[in-house]
Scaffold this active site. Sequence first.
Site, short mmCIF file in Angstrom:
data_model
loop_
_atom_site.label_atom_id
_atom_site.label_comp_id
_atom_site.label_asym_id
_atom_site.label_seq_id
_atom_site.Cartn_x
_atom_site.Cartn_y
_atom_site.Cartn_z
N GLY A 132 18.49 -7.44 -72.90
CA GLY A 132 18.34 -5.96 -72.38
C GLY A 132 17.04 -5.61 -71.70
O GLY A 132 16.94 -4.95 -71.02
N CYS A 133 16.03 -5.95 -72.72
CA CYS A 133 14.67 -5.43 -72.35
C CYS A 133 14.12 -6.16 -71.24
O CYS A 133 13.54 -5.69 -70.47
CB CYS A 133 13.76 -5.30 -73.59
SG CYS A 133 14.33 -4.22 -74.81
N THR A 134 14.47 -7.35 -70.88
CA THR A 134 13.92 -8.26 -70.13
C THR A 134 14.78 -7.75 -68.90
O THR A 134 13.99 -7.77 -67.63
CB THR A 134 14.33 -9.71 -70.45
OG1 THR A 134 13.67 -10.19 -71.52
CG2 THR A 134 14.16 -10.56 -69.18
N ALA B 7 13.17 -4.52 -67.50
CA ALA B 7 11.84 -5.11 -67.21
C ALA B 7 11.69 -5.46 -65.73
O ALA B 7 11.10 -5.24 -64.75
CB ALA B 7 11.00 -5.60 -68.35
#
Length: 159
Positions: free
Chosen positions: A49-51, A54
């Site tokens: 999710g963070c990738t 970002a």
Amino acid sequence: MNQHSPLEIGATVPDVAGVDQDGHSIQLKSVAQEGIVLFYFYPKADTPGCTREACNFRDNYKMLINNGVKVFGISMDSQEAQKKFKDKYHLPFTLLADPEGKIVDQFGVTKRNGHASRQSFLAKNGKIVWRNLKVNPDNHVQEVLEEVKNLKDNSAQNR
């Protein structure tokens, strides 16, 4: 749990420092004094999710810059983890390492299992003008761009 509640609209950006991916100290209050700054908190570098989130910011970075937005991604990862994450995905914005959770606490971001929750704060001229306490990583950047457009429209109307 945090003892702090999330910063409210109108609050001043806290006078707290963070270390960026390259080991430089960044004073958040100072960087927020001029223009529009996004402080977005995410749980952990290089997780799915963070990738996505970002990379979405990376892919729309030109639009953010063209709208005068400076972006700071913040997580409780180490400086080394932030550097690897930035380099691996060619992220054009600053990542702040907050392993002790000082920035997280100052913004009142909830912590879960030693990670910051996915929350976002937009500041203009040192004051919080928008926040999202339940960010969806897939439409986060569109939401921020829409909010920035509203800010610009409102300031144009007030001239």
